[in-house]
Design a protein around this motif. Structure first.
Motif, PDB file in Angstrom:
ATOM      1  N   LYS A   1       0.880  -1.169   0.000  1.00  0.00           N
ATOM      2  CA  LYS A   1       0.000   0.000   0.000  1.00  0.00           C
ATOM      3  C   LYS A   1       0.919   1.220   0.000  1.00  0.00           C
ATOM      4  O   LYS A   1       1.945   1.229   0.672  1.00  0.00           O
ATOM      5  CB  LYS A   1      -0.901   0.020   1.224  1.00  0.00           C
ATOM      6  N   TYR A   2       0.510   2.232  -0.730  1.00  0.00           N
ATOM      7  CA  TYR A   2       1.353   3.410  -0.887  1.00  0.00           C
ATOM      8  C   TYR A   2       1.704   3.985   0.477  1.00  0.00           C
ATOM      9  O   TYR A   2       0.834   4.270   1.286  1.00  0.00           O
ATOM     10  CB  TYR A   2       0.628   4.448  -1.732  1.00  0.00           C
ATOM     11  N   GLY A   3       3.001   4.160   0.712  1.00  0.00           N
ATOM     12  CA  GLY A   3       3.457   4.737   1.963  1.00  0.00           C
ATOM     13  C   GLY A   3       3.565   3.752   3.112  1.00  0.00           C
ATOM     14  O   GLY A   3       3.867   4.150   4.232  1.00  0.00           O
TER      15      GLY A   3
ATOM     16  N   ASP B   1      19.590   7.495  -6.059  1.00  0.00           N
ATOM     17  CA  ASP B   1      20.027   8.496  -7.037  1.00  0.00           C
ATOM     18  C   ASP B   1      19.003   9.616  -7.236  1.00  0.00           C
ATOM     19  O   ASP B   1      19.180  10.471  -8.103  1.00  0.00           O
ATOM     20  CB  ASP B   1      20.330   7.830  -8.385  1.00  0.00           C
ATOM     21  N   SER B   2      17.945   9.608  -6.465  1.00  0.00           N
ATOM     22  CA  SER B   2      16.961  10.680  -6.556  1.00  0.00           C
ATOM     23  C   SER B   2      16.385  10.925  -5.168  1.00  0.00           C
ATOM     24  O   SER B   2      16.526  10.084  -4.273  1.00  0.00           O
ATOM     25  CB  SER B   2      15.850  10.312  -7.536  1.00  0.00           C
ATOM     26  N   GLN B   3      15.764  12.048  -5.010  1.00  0.00           N
ATOM     27  CA  GLN B   3      15.188  12.377  -3.705  1.00  0.00           C
ATOM     28  C   GLN B   3      13.885  11.605  -3.508  1.00  0.00           C
ATOM     29  O   GLN B   3      13.014  11.611  -4.381  1.00  0.00           O
ATOM     30  CB  GLN B   3      14.936  13.880  -3.618  1.00  0.00           C
ATOM     31  N   VAL B   4      13.766  10.975  -2.390  1.00  0.00           N
ATOM     32  CA  VAL B   4      12.565  10.192  -2.079  1.00  0.00           C
ATOM     33  C   VAL B   4      12.105  10.524  -0.676  1.00  0.00           C
ATOM     34  O   VAL B   4      12.911  10.792   0.209  1.00  0.00           O
ATOM     35  CB  VAL B   4      12.826   8.669  -2.196  1.00  0.00           C
ATOM     36  N   THR B   5      10.820  10.490  -0.496  1.00  0.00           N
ATOM     37  CA  THR B   5      10.273  10.816   0.816  1.00  0.00           C
ATOM     38  C   THR B   5      10.472   9.671   1.805  1.00  0.00           C
ATOM     39  O   THR B   5      10.961   9.859   2.910  1.00  0.00           O
ATOM     40  CB  THR B   5       8.771  11.128   0.701  1.00  0.00           C
TER      41      THR B   5
ATOM     42  N   SER C   1      14.848   0.008   0.377  1.00  0.00           N
ATOM     43  CA  SER C   1      13.880   0.095  -0.708  1.00  0.00           C
ATOM     44  C   SER C   1      13.239   1.463  -0.710  1.00  0.00           C
ATOM     45  O   SER C   1      13.116   2.095   0.348  1.00  0.00           O
ATOM     46  CB  SER C   1      12.824  -0.998  -0.511  1.00  0.00           C
ATOM     47  N   VAL C   2      12.830   1.897  -1.873  1.00  0.00           N
ATOM     48  CA  VAL C   2      12.094   3.151  -1.976  1.00  0.00           C
ATOM     49  C   VAL C   2      10.884   2.936  -2.875  1.00  0.00           C
ATOM     50  O   VAL C   2      10.865   2.026  -3.707  1.00  0.00           O
ATOM     51  CB  VAL C   2      12.962   4.291  -2.557  1.00  0.00           C
ATOM     52  N   GLU C   3       9.914   3.767  -2.669  1.00  0.00           N
ATOM     53  CA  GLU C   3       8.750   3.737  -3.554  1.00  0.00           C
ATOM     54  C   GLU C   3       9.021   4.601  -4.777  1.00  0.00           C
ATOM     55  O   GLU C   3       9.804   5.535  -4.717  1.00  0.00           O
ATOM     56  CB  GLU C   3       7.536   4.314  -2.843  1.00  0.00           C
ATOM     57  N   GLY C   4       8.306   4.308  -5.845  1.00  0.00           N
ATOM     58  CA  GLY C   4       8.329   5.210  -6.972  1.00  0.00           C
ATOM     59  C   GLY C   4       7.628   6.501  -6.595  1.00  0.00           C
ATOM     60  O   GLY C   4       6.879   6.536  -5.625  1.00  0.00           O
ATOM     61  N   PRO C   5       7.866   7.560  -7.331  1.00  0.00           N
ATOM     62  CA  PRO C   5       7.277   8.848  -6.960  1.00  0.00           C
ATOM     63  C   PRO C   5       5.773   8.922  -7.183  1.00  0.00           C
ATOM     64  O   PRO C   5       5.117   9.800  -6.631  1.00  0.00           O
ATOM     65  CB  PRO C   5       8.008   9.844  -7.869  1.00  0.00           C
ATOM     66  N   PHE C   6       5.241   7.993  -7.936  1.00  0.00           N
ATOM     67  CA  PHE C   6       3.826   8.062  -8.249  1.00  0.00           C
ATOM     68  C   PHE C   6       3.079   6.940  -7.540  1.00  0.00           C
ATOM     69  O   PHE C   6       3.523   5.808  -7.487  1.00  0.00           O
ATOM     70  CB  PHE C   6       3.599   7.950  -9.758  1.00  0.00           C
TER      71      PHE C   6
ATOM     72  N   GLU D   1       3.023   2.893  -8.247  1.00  0.00           N
ATOM     73  CA  GLU D   1       4.278   2.301  -8.685  1.00  0.00           C
ATOM     74  C   GLU D   1       4.756   1.301  -7.644  1.00  0.00           C
ATOM     75  O   GLU D   1       4.578   1.493  -6.452  1.00  0.00           O
ATOM     76  CB  GLU D   1       5.365   3.372  -8.813  1.00  0.00           C
ATOM     77  N   THR D   2       5.381   0.260  -8.129  1.00  0.00           N
ATOM     78  CA  THR D   2       5.944  -0.696  -7.185  1.00  0.00           C
ATOM     79  C   THR D   2       7.252  -0.161  -6.629  1.00  0.00           C
ATOM     80  O   THR D   2       7.769   0.838  -7.086  1.00  0.00           O
ATOM     81  CB  THR D   2       6.194  -2.058  -7.846  1.00  0.00           C
ATOM     82  N   GLN D   3       7.747  -0.858  -5.648  1.00  0.00           N
ATOM     83  CA  GLN D   3       8.950  -0.406  -4.984  1.00  0.00           C
ATOM     84  C   GLN D   3      10.208  -0.817  -5.732  1.00  0.00           C
ATOM     85  O   GLN D   3      10.196  -1.738  -6.542  1.00  0.00           O
ATOM     86  CB  GLN D   3       8.993  -0.987  -3.574  1.00  0.00           C
ATOM     87  N   TYR D   4      11.269  -0.104  -5.427  1.00  0.00           N
ATOM     88  CA  TYR D   4      12.583  -0.428  -5.972  1.00  0.00           C
ATOM     89  C   TYR D   4      13.478  -0.855  -4.826  1.00  0.00           C
ATOM     90  O   TYR D   4      13.449  -0.261  -3.752  1.00  0.00           O
ATOM     91  CB  TYR D   4      13.181   0.783  -6.690  1.00  0.00           C
ATOM     92  N   PHE D   5      14.276  -1.881  -5.066  1.00  0.00           N
ATOM     93  CA  PHE D   5      15.112  -2.439  -4.007  1.00  0.00           C
ATOM     94  C   PHE D   5      16.584  -2.253  -4.318  1.00  0.00           C
ATOM     95  O   PHE D   5      17.005  -2.311  -5.477  1.00  0.00           O
ATOM     96  CB  PHE D   5      14.824  -3.929  -3.834  1.00  0.00           C
ATOM     97  N   GLY D   6      17.347  -2.062  -3.233  1.00  0.00           N
ATOM     98  CA  GLY D   6      18.788  -2.078  -3.365  1.00  0.00           C
ATOM     99  C   GLY D   6      19.280  -3.499  -3.562  1.00  0.00           C
ATOM    100  O   GLY D   6      18.509  -4.452  -3.451  1.00  0.00           O
ATOM    101  N   PRO D   7      20.566  -3.659  -3.814  1.00  0.00           N
ATOM    102  CA  PRO D   7      21.129  -4.993  -4.077  1.00  0.00           C
ATOM    103  C   PRO D   7      21.249  -5.863  -2.834  1.00  0.00           C
ATOM    104  O   PRO D   7      21.482  -7.055  -2.931  1.00  0.00           O
ATOM    105  CB  PRO D   7      22.505  -4.682  -4.661  1.00  0.00           C
ATOM    106  N   GLY D   8      21.097  -5.244  -1.660  1.00  0.00           N
ATOM    107  CA  GLY D   8      21.150  -6.042  -0.439  1.00  0.00           C
ATOM    108  C   GLY D   8      22.533  -6.074   0.195  1.00  0.00           C
ATOM    109  O   GLY D   8      23.558  -5.916  -0.462  1.00  0.00           O
TER     110      GLY D   8
END
Lengths: 110, 115
Positions: free
Chosen positions: A38-40, B26-30, B94-99, B102-109
């Motif tokens: 879920k988002y967030g 590589d980008s700003q994420v909340t 991990s970070v979420e996409g900005p929108f 979007e699914t999450q993006y993971f680091g290599p671990g």
């Protein structure tokens, strides 16, 4: 390397309806994980299936593993708005080789 | 998409010591997320790290054991404190996409082995 596909990509259902999400692997599945996002809120682990034919349930969510078809299905009965989110399957050995499917976006209309 | 790097990629540590894992985006994420994947188990969320506020920990994880820093919008650290063999795991950020959607993006671990 292993790849996972999910279908459908997105799904909009009316509250109370049943739905199924599929996850298909390019290689033999030795273990398949289902997550909800879920988002967030980060990924929430739902369940893991290890053996062919295995079926697990958690509240109104049931998942099955068909080893021969290299496929798993996630079924939600009587969907609710709280079920909305992105459902991801994941598989593979631990660590860097662990892969996720692209996700299925579920919206449940009240 | 986001490109995430983690340091170290792996480490072998002695019981009782601490290890700090770095995560750079590589980008700003909340929001940034820290996960653990223990041998034979699923990916488990440890905590959510927001810039400028204290991390939010999931049930079973506490700040004294897993202190997290989030000094800016592209960087976070997770420390595994007073390690025991049970902490041997792969740790992923991990970070979420900005929108939304979007699914999450993971680091290599980071693969950690505690002796």
């Amino acid at each position: 390397s292993q790849e996972l596909e999910q279908s459908p990509q997105s799904l909009i259902v009316q509250e109370g309806k049943n739905l199924t999400i599929n996850c298909t692997s390019s290689k033999t599945l030795y273990g398949l994980y289902w997550y909800k996002q879920k988002y967030g809120e980060g990924l929430i682990f739902l369940m893991m299936l290890q053996k062919g034919g295995e079926e697990k349930s958690h509240e109104k969510i049931t998942a099955k593993l068909d080893e021969k078809k290299q496929q798993s299905s996630l079924h939600i009965t009587a969907s609710q708005p709280s079920h909305a989110g992105i459902y991801l399957c994941g598989a593979g050995p631990l660590g860097q080789n662990f892969v996720f499917g692209p996700g299925t976006r579920l919206s449940v209309l009240p | 998409s986001a490109v995430i790097s983690q340091k170290p990629s792996r480490d072998i540590c002695q019981r009782g010591t601490s290890l700090t894992i770095q995560c750079q985006v590589d980008s700003q994420v909340t929001m940034m997320f820290w996960y653990r994947q223990q041998p034979g188990q699923s990916l488990t969320l440890i905590a959510t790290a927001n810039q400028g506020s204290e991390a939010t920990y999931e049930s079973g994880f506490v700040i004294d054991k897993f202190p997290i820093s989030r000094p800016n919008l592209t960087f976070s650290t997770l420390t595994v404190s007073n390690m025991s063999p049970e902490d041997s795991s792969i740790y992923l950020c991990s970070v979420e996409g900005p929108f939304r959607g979007e699914t999450q993006y993971f680091g290599p671990g980071t693969r950690l082995l505690v002796l």
